[in-house]
Every structure is written in structure tokens, then in C-alpha cells.
Design a protein around this motif. Sequence first.
Motif, mmCIF file in Angstrom:
data_model
loop_
_atom_site.group_PDB
_atom_site.id
_atom_site.type_symbol
_atom_site.label_atom_id
_atom_site.label_comp_id
_atom_site.label_asym_id
_atom_site.label_seq_id
_atom_site.Cartn_x
_atom_site.Cartn_y
_atom_site.Cartn_z
ATOM 1 N N MET A 1 -2.870 -10.168 -6.122
ATOM 2 C CA MET A 1 -2.483 -8.776 -6.357
ATOM 3 C C MET A 1 -2.972 -8.402 -7.745
ATOM 4 N N TYR B 1 5.380 -6.100 -4.056
ATOM 5 C CA TYR B 1 5.718 -7.483 -3.729
ATOM 6 C C TYR B 1 6.622 -8.016 -4.832
ATOM 7 N N TRP C 1 -2.266 -3.930 -6.362
ATOM 8 C CA TRP C 1 -3.312 -3.632 -5.393
ATOM 9 C C TRP C 1 -3.888 -4.913 -4.803
ATOM 10 N N VAL C 2 -4.190 -4.878 -3.498
ATOM 11 C CA VAL C 2 -4.903 -5.958 -2.819
ATOM 12 C C VAL C 2 -6.035 -5.347 -2.016
#
Length: 101
Positions: free
Chosen positions: A58, A91, A97-98
Amino acid sequence: APSAAPAKDDPDGAKTAAIPAPDPQAPEAQASAGDDAKPKPQQASAASTGRILRTVTMRAGPKQKAAAMVTVPAKTSVQVISCKKWCQIVYNGKRGWVYKT
């Protein structure tokens, strides 16, 4: 004494502040003008739940060179805020961001 009869939902005739009822938006209203692509359910304004299929990093921004924040393990459920080429997720209370694929 007031000459008008009180309304059914206003038994004492007193004026009160009205709270408008929420107006649900139709999915087609969320698409921008000129956007002729297929509807993307992950782009809804409300967050949804998603599952990470492979272990991913992430990142702080939607770029490959953005700072790594945390590794998200495979088979983890996350909250999806938005998703195009990069997905913004939450999370363990952190927003990052992923890459979508």
C-alpha cells in the motif's frame, strides 16, 4: 388564536426546522458527462468492501514511486474508497493506494 388549522404532522401548529429527507443518487447520475465507458461499481461515492488476492504494497499516492506505507497480506478484506487504475483503500485504519491488477 391562529385561524388556520394545524397540519397533520404538526399537531400544535408551531413552526419547526425541517430536516430534508436524504435523496439517493442513481448510479447513472454519478457518471460524469461524456464518460461513455462501462459503469465501474468501485467508483461509487460510498465505500465498499474488497478483497486483496495477492500480497501488495500500500502506497501513499497513486504512483509506483510513492512512499510505501504497509504490506497488505493476501486474502485480506479492505474498504475500497475508489478504484480506477489505482485503488484507494483503507487497511487497518490507514488510507492508501494499491495498483488495481
